[in-house]
Motif scaffolding. Sequence first.
Motif, PDB file in Angstrom:
ATOM      1  N   VAL A 278       0.790  -1.230  -0.031  1.00 25.70           N
ATOM      2  CA  VAL A 278      -0.015   0.071   0.091  1.00 25.70           C
ATOM      3  C   VAL A 278       0.927   1.376  -0.127  1.00 25.70           C
ATOM      4  N   LYS A 279       1.803   1.318   0.956  1.00 27.91           N
ATOM      5  CA  LYS A 279       2.779   2.403   0.932  1.00 27.91           C
ATOM      6  C   LYS A 279       3.612   2.853  -0.381  1.00 27.91           C
ATOM      7  N   LEU A 280       3.992   1.537  -1.193  1.00 35.40           N
ATOM      8  CA  LEU A 280       4.355   1.654  -2.225  1.00 35.40           C
ATOM      9  C   LEU A 280       3.719   2.240  -3.399  1.00 35.40           C
ATOM     10  N   LEU A 281       2.282   1.734  -3.435  1.00 40.06           N
ATOM     11  CA  LEU A 281       1.292   2.271  -4.304  1.00 40.06           C
ATOM     12  C   LEU A 281       0.999   3.551  -4.237  1.00 40.06           C
ATOM     13  N   VAL A 282       1.044   4.055  -2.899  1.00 40.50           N
ATOM     14  CA  VAL A 282       0.629   5.674  -2.473  1.00 40.50           C
ATOM     15  C   VAL A 282       1.872   6.546  -2.888  1.00 40.50           C
ATOM     16  N   ASP A 283       2.966   5.920  -2.798  1.00 40.33           N
ATOM     17  CA  ASP A 283       4.248   6.781  -3.089  1.00 40.33           C
ATOM     18  C   ASP A 283       4.205   6.867  -4.625  1.00 40.33           C
ATOM     19  N   LYS A 284       3.767   6.001  -5.334  1.00 40.13           N
ATOM     20  CA  LYS A 284       3.952   6.167  -6.844  1.00 40.13           C
ATOM     21  C   LYS A 284       2.708   7.096  -7.422  1.00 40.13           C
ATOM     22  N   LEU A 285       1.679   6.677  -6.569  1.00 38.98           N
ATOM     23  CA  LEU A 285       0.575   7.996  -7.149  1.00 38.98           C
ATOM     24  C   LEU A 285       1.064   9.232  -6.639  1.00 38.98           C
ATOM     25  N   LEU A 286       1.602   9.790  -5.624  1.00 46.15           N
ATOM     26  CA  LEU A 286       2.023  11.041  -5.180  1.00 46.15           C
ATOM     27  C   LEU A 286       2.951  11.457  -6.153  1.00 46.15           C
ATOM     28  N   ALA A 287       4.005  10.535  -6.400  1.00 43.13           N
ATOM     29  CA  ALA A 287       5.208  10.874  -7.375  1.00 43.13           C
ATOM     30  C   ALA A 287       4.424  11.348  -8.684  1.00 43.13           C
ATOM     31  N   SER A 288       3.586  10.510  -9.464  1.00 37.62           N
ATOM     32  CA  SER A 288       2.873  10.755 -10.661  1.00 37.62           C
ATOM     33  C   SER A 288       1.938  11.984 -10.824  1.00 37.62           C
ATOM     34  N   ALA A 289       1.521  12.266  -9.391  1.00 38.76           N
ATOM     35  CA  ALA A 289       0.616  13.344  -9.536  1.00 38.76           C
ATOM     36  C   ALA A 289       1.180  14.906  -9.763  1.00 38.76           C
TER      37      ALA A 289
END
Length: 289
Positions: A278-289
């Motif tokens: 979950v943390k990895l997914l959230v970090d990727k979403l924040l990085a792409s935002a």
Amino acid sequence: MLEQIEKLWDTVVATIFNTVTSTYALLNLILVVMAACFGSMLFGKVKAPLKDALLRGLGVFTFLMGASQMWDGFFVLQTGQFEASGTVLVLISLLIGYFIGNAFTVERQIGRLGVWLCQLFYKKSDKKPVASQKATAKEVPSAPQTESIPSAEGFMLAALICAFSAPTIRYTVESQLIGDAVPLLIKLGFDFVVFFILAAIYGTSVVFATLPLAAMEGILFFVYTVWGGFLTNALLDQLTMIGAVILMVAGLTLGIGKKARAARFIPAYFIPVIYALVKLLVDKLLASA
């Protein structure tokens, strides 16, 4: 010239290490099968006082092994001081994991798996201790019963101590992270001793515990090979502490002669993994935002 020699040496060391680690799972499987076969030759020949002493000794050794793994995972040396690492997540994982394991009666399911494997191996005409097999599907007593057919007790204990424990997590993954094959050799010796002792006490049912052991190590090797960056030091420490708790509980119950409940903590492994995903997914979403 000196740089060429150093490069050649690094190449040789890397080649040897890759060879060792690539064949480690197969080597470990061969050795534990050999240990279980050698130990099963003593099944029924070891007297009760010696059996009890071996179980107590194995329990103490297992508890100490778990305690040492807990220390390595729990305390981190930073700036000359020891600091606790990942305690909250580990505590939550253990509580949730135990609740799930208790609700789904994990130890009973593992016991049933062991009984089923034993029934595949032995002929129907040899299956006399049916009542005892039903009992072993529910719990693992501290001392084995004298039976003509080995029960699933040894299967469960070998799986807990060798497959679902801290050494499997720590040594298998750490050897890949730091490029050191010595931890693998320590794990080989540990598994060999455990399988030999349990096979001498419980019989050939211990051989079947090589299946969860091979599956666990295979999953770890696969995850590291395909997605090595996911197995961070923090996640490794958290999984190690959970495995250390399983070892300590299993060793303590063996040492004092109580019922083994360590299998109920096995679902706790999934909590840090889910959190990391979950943390990895959230970090990727924040990085792409």
